[in-house]
Design a protein around this motif. Structure first.
Motif, PDB file in Angstrom:
ATOM      1  N   GLY A  10     -10.270  -7.924  -7.334  1.00  0.00           N
ATOM      2  CA  GLY A  10     -11.246  -7.389  -8.274  1.00  0.00           C
ATOM      3  C   GLY A  10     -10.883  -7.705  -9.696  1.00  0.00           C
ATOM      4  N   LEU A  11     -11.540  -7.005 -10.605  1.00  0.00           N
ATOM      5  CA  LEU A  11     -11.338  -7.192 -12.044  1.00  0.00           C
ATOM      6  C   LEU A  11     -10.483  -6.037 -12.571  1.00  0.00           C
ATOM      7  CD1 LEU A  11     -11.995  -8.515 -14.800  1.00  0.00           C
ATOM      8  CD2 LEU A  11     -14.074  -7.097 -14.843  1.00  0.00           C
ATOM      9  N   VAL A  12      -9.442  -6.371 -13.307  1.00  0.00           N
ATOM     10  CA  VAL A  12      -8.552  -5.349 -13.848  1.00  0.00           C
ATOM     11  C   VAL A  12      -8.096  -5.781 -15.233  1.00  0.00           C
ATOM     12  CG1 VAL A  12      -6.484  -6.375 -12.809  1.00  0.00           C
ATOM     13  CG2 VAL A  12      -6.526  -3.923 -13.320  1.00  0.00           C
ATOM     14  N   GLN A  13      -7.810  -4.811 -16.080  1.00  0.00           N
ATOM     15  CA  GLN A  13      -7.302  -5.131 -17.409  1.00  0.00           C
ATOM     16  C   GLN A  13      -5.817  -5.476 -17.347  1.00  0.00           C
ATOM     17  OE1 GLN A  13      -8.293  -1.767 -19.933  1.00  0.00           O
ATOM     18  NE2 GLN A  13     -10.168  -2.793 -20.614  1.00  0.00           N
ATOM     19  N   ALA A  14      -5.385  -6.246 -18.316  1.00  0.00           N
ATOM     20  CA  ALA A  14      -3.962  -6.579 -18.406  1.00  0.00           C
ATOM     21  C   ALA A  14      -3.135  -5.298 -18.434  1.00  0.00           C
ATOM     22  CB  ALA A  14      -3.697  -7.420 -19.647  1.00  0.00           C
ATOM     23  N   GLY A  15      -2.049  -5.318 -17.678  1.00  0.00           N
ATOM     24  CA  GLY A  15      -1.202  -4.145 -17.558  1.00  0.00           C
ATOM     25  C   GLY A  15      -1.556  -3.265 -16.375  1.00  0.00           C
ATOM     26  N   GLY A  16      -2.687  -3.519 -15.774  1.00  0.00           N
ATOM     27  CA  GLY A  16      -3.143  -2.728 -14.641  1.00  0.00           C
ATOM     28  C   GLY A  16      -2.532  -3.173 -13.324  1.00  0.00           C
ATOM     29  N   SER A  17      -3.011  -2.552 -12.250  1.00  0.00           N
ATOM     30  CA  SER A  17      -2.463  -2.806 -10.919  1.00  0.00           C
ATOM     31  C   SER A  17      -3.583  -3.035  -9.911  1.00  0.00           C
ATOM     32  CB  SER A  17      -1.627  -1.606 -10.461  1.00  0.00           C
ATOM     33  OG  SER A  17      -0.535  -1.378 -11.321  1.00  0.00           O
ATOM     34  N   LEU A  18      -3.247  -3.791  -8.902  1.00  0.00           N
ATOM     35  CA  LEU A  18      -4.128  -3.980  -7.750  1.00  0.00           C
ATOM     36  C   LEU A  18      -3.263  -4.055  -6.500  1.00  0.00           C
ATOM     37  CD1 LEU A  18      -6.727  -6.714  -8.825  1.00  0.00           C
ATOM     38  CD2 LEU A  18      -7.219  -4.317  -8.296  1.00  0.00           C
ATOM     39  N   ARG A  19      -3.867  -3.695  -5.378  1.00  0.00           N
ATOM     40  CA  ARG A  19      -3.170  -3.782  -4.095  1.00  0.00           C
ATOM     41  C   ARG A  19      -4.019  -4.612  -3.144  1.00  0.00           C
ATOM     42  NH1 ARG A  19      -2.742  -0.361   0.654  1.00  0.00           N
ATOM     43  NH2 ARG A  19      -0.614  -0.331   1.499  1.00  0.00           N
ATOM     44  N   LEU A  20      -3.495  -5.761  -2.775  1.00  0.00           N
ATOM     45  CA  LEU A  20      -4.180  -6.624  -1.823  1.00  0.00           C
ATOM     46  C   LEU A  20      -3.686  -6.336  -0.415  1.00  0.00           C
ATOM     47  CD1 LEU A  20      -4.028 -10.057  -3.705  1.00  0.00           C
ATOM     48  CD2 LEU A  20      -5.666  -8.185  -3.977  1.00  0.00           C
ATOM     49  N   SER A  21      -4.599  -6.450   0.526  1.00  0.00           N
ATOM     50  CA  SER A  21      -4.238  -6.287   1.933  1.00  0.00           C
ATOM     51  C   SER A  21      -4.705  -7.489   2.732  1.00  0.00           C
ATOM     52  CB  SER A  21      -4.861  -5.018   2.517  1.00  0.00           C
ATOM     53  OG  SER A  21      -4.245  -3.869   2.002  1.00  0.00           O
ATOM     54  N   CYS A  22      -3.997  -7.772   3.790  1.00  0.00           N
ATOM     55  CA  CYS A  22      -4.327  -8.882   4.685  1.00  0.00           C
ATOM     56  C   CYS A  22      -4.316  -8.337   6.101  1.00  0.00           C
ATOM     57  CB  CYS A  22      -3.309 -10.001   4.525  1.00  0.00           C
ATOM     58  SG  CYS A  22      -3.496 -11.369   5.686  1.00  0.00           S
ATOM     59  N   ALA A  23      -5.419  -8.519   6.807  1.00  0.00           N
ATOM     60  CA  ALA A  23      -5.530  -8.039   8.176  1.00  0.00           C
ATOM     61  C   ALA A  23      -5.950  -9.181   9.081  1.00  0.00           C
ATOM     62  CB  ALA A  23      -6.553  -6.904   8.246  1.00  0.00           C
ATOM     63  N   ALA A  24      -5.590  -9.070  10.336  1.00  0.00           N
ATOM     64  CA  ALA A  24      -5.968 -10.075  11.326  1.00  0.00           C
ATOM     65  C   ALA A  24      -7.284  -9.684  11.968  1.00  0.00           C
ATOM     66  CB  ALA A  24      -4.895 -10.210  12.386  1.00  0.00           C
ATOM     67  N   SER A  25      -8.129 -10.665  12.208  1.00  0.00           N
ATOM     68  CA  SER A  25      -9.384 -10.420  12.906  1.00  0.00           C
ATOM     69  C   SER A  25      -9.732 -11.667  13.689  1.00  0.00           C
ATOM     70  CB  SER A  25     -10.493 -10.078  11.913  1.00  0.00           C
ATOM     71  OG  SER A  25     -10.807 -11.203  11.125  1.00  0.00           O
ATOM     72  N   GLY A  26     -10.901 -11.661  14.296  1.00  0.00           N
ATOM     73  CA  GLY A  26     -11.331 -12.827  15.049  1.00  0.00           C
ATOM     74  C   GLY A  26     -11.219 -12.626  16.545  1.00  0.00           C
ATOM     75  N   ARG A  27     -11.685 -13.630  17.284  1.00  0.00           N
ATOM     76  CA  ARG A  27     -11.722 -13.543  18.734  1.00  0.00           C
ATOM     77  C   ARG A  27     -10.326 -13.500  19.325  1.00  0.00           C
ATOM     78  NH1 ARG A  27     -16.533 -17.727  20.611  1.00  0.00           N
ATOM     79  NH2 ARG A  27     -18.245 -16.668  19.538  1.00  0.00           N
ATOM     80  N   THR A  28      -9.406 -14.196  18.689  1.00  0.00           N
ATOM     81  CA  THR A  28      -8.026 -14.192  19.164  1.00  0.00           C
ATOM     82  C   THR A  28      -7.231 -13.228  18.300  1.00  0.00           C
ATOM     83  OG1 THR A  28      -8.204 -16.500  19.833  1.00  0.00           O
ATOM     84  CG2 THR A  28      -5.986 -15.584  19.623  1.00  0.00           C
ATOM     85  N   PHE A  29      -6.962 -12.080  18.874  1.00  0.00           N
ATOM     86  CA  PHE A  29      -6.247 -11.059  18.114  1.00  0.00           C
ATOM     87  C   PHE A  29      -4.765 -11.415  18.052  1.00  0.00           C
ATOM     88  CE2 PHE A  29      -5.693  -7.012  16.235  1.00  0.00           C
ATOM     89  CZ  PHE A  29      -4.470  -6.532  16.683  1.00  0.00           C
ATOM     90  N   ILE A  30      -4.194 -11.316  16.867  1.00  0.00           N
ATOM     91  CA  ILE A  30      -2.762 -11.537  16.736  1.00  0.00           C
ATOM     92  C   ILE A  30      -2.121 -10.300  16.146  1.00  0.00           C
ATOM     93  CG2 ILE A  30      -2.985 -14.031  16.468  1.00  0.00           C
ATOM     94  CD1 ILE A  30      -2.418 -13.652  13.476  1.00  0.00           C
ATOM     95  N   THR A  31      -0.920 -10.092  16.551  1.00  0.00           N
ATOM     96  CA  THR A  31      -0.134  -8.991  16.005  1.00  0.00           C
ATOM     97  C   THR A  31       0.712  -9.545  14.878  1.00  0.00           C
ATOM     98  OG1 THR A  31      -0.056  -7.921  18.169  1.00  0.00           O
ATOM     99  CG2 THR A  31       1.553  -7.215  16.539  1.00  0.00           C
ATOM    100  N   LEU A  32       0.407  -9.131  13.669  1.00  0.00           N
ATOM    101  CA  LEU A  32       1.071  -9.716  12.516  1.00  0.00           C
ATOM    102  C   LEU A  32       2.562  -9.452  12.499  1.00  0.00           C
ATOM    103  CD1 LEU A  32      -1.503  -9.149   9.629  1.00  0.00           C
ATOM    104  CD2 LEU A  32      -1.149 -11.164  11.065  1.00  0.00           C
ATOM    105  N   SER A  33       3.002  -8.476  13.257  1.00  0.00           N
ATOM    106  CA  SER A  33       4.444  -8.197  13.308  1.00  0.00           C
ATOM    107  C   SER A  33       5.219  -9.327  13.975  1.00  0.00           C
ATOM    108  CB  SER A  33       4.712  -6.871  14.019  1.00  0.00           C
ATOM    109  OG  SER A  33       4.224  -6.917  15.338  1.00  0.00           O
ATOM    110  N   ASN A  34       4.519 -10.241  14.640  1.00  0.00           N
ATOM    111  CA  ASN A  34       5.166 -11.404  15.253  1.00  0.00           C
ATOM    112  C   ASN A  34       5.183 -12.617  14.331  1.00  0.00           C
ATOM    113  OD1 ASN A  34       5.638 -10.039  17.676  1.00  0.00           O
ATOM    114  ND2 ASN A  34       3.645 -10.641  18.512  1.00  0.00           N
TER     115      ASN A  34
END
Length: 132
Positions: A10-34
């Protein structure tokens, strides 16, 4: 087909914070812990660059010099996600951010990878804009 989906940009001012997340999806499910995981970014007119990586075990992390001390990569195996906490954001952090997954065996569970070509799966990216 394995898909990774990033969120949290997203849009944030300098000095600010953001938290990005990444998740697995799709027909072939994967366990990201691997998988060892990485975050990369691509600013307009520039090549994609390494940002942060975490080992399969979660015990080893590595960061680009430009983000050390400001960004934190972490795993949430219960939610099957990998996160990138970004603090003290600067305008030069403006970019599309991509997560990537690399299959890792038990013997390489403490390895991290920093080169794009080493990763097996990629997300579509999420845009981060830091205004001055």
């Amino acid at each position: 087909q394995v898909q990774l989906v990033e969120s949290g940009g997203g849009l944030v001012q300098a000095g600010g914070s953001l938290r990005l997340s990444c998740a697995a999806s799709g027909r072939t499910f994967i366990t990201l812990s691997n998988y060892a995981m990485g975050w990369f970014r691509q600013a307009p007119g520039k090549e994609r660059e390494f940002v942060a990586a975490v080992s399969r075990s979660g015990g080893i992390t590595d960061y680009a010099d430009s983000v050390k001390g400001r960004f934190t990569i972490s795993r949430d195996n219960a939610r099957n996600t990998v996160n990138l906490e970004m603090n003290s954001l600067k305008p030069e952090d403006t970019a599309d951010y991509y997560c990537a997954a690399k299959a890792a065996s038990f013997s390489t569970s403490d390895y991290v990878w920093k080169r794009e070509r080493e990763y097996d799966y990629w997300g579509q990216g999420t845009q981060v804009t830091v205004s001055s």
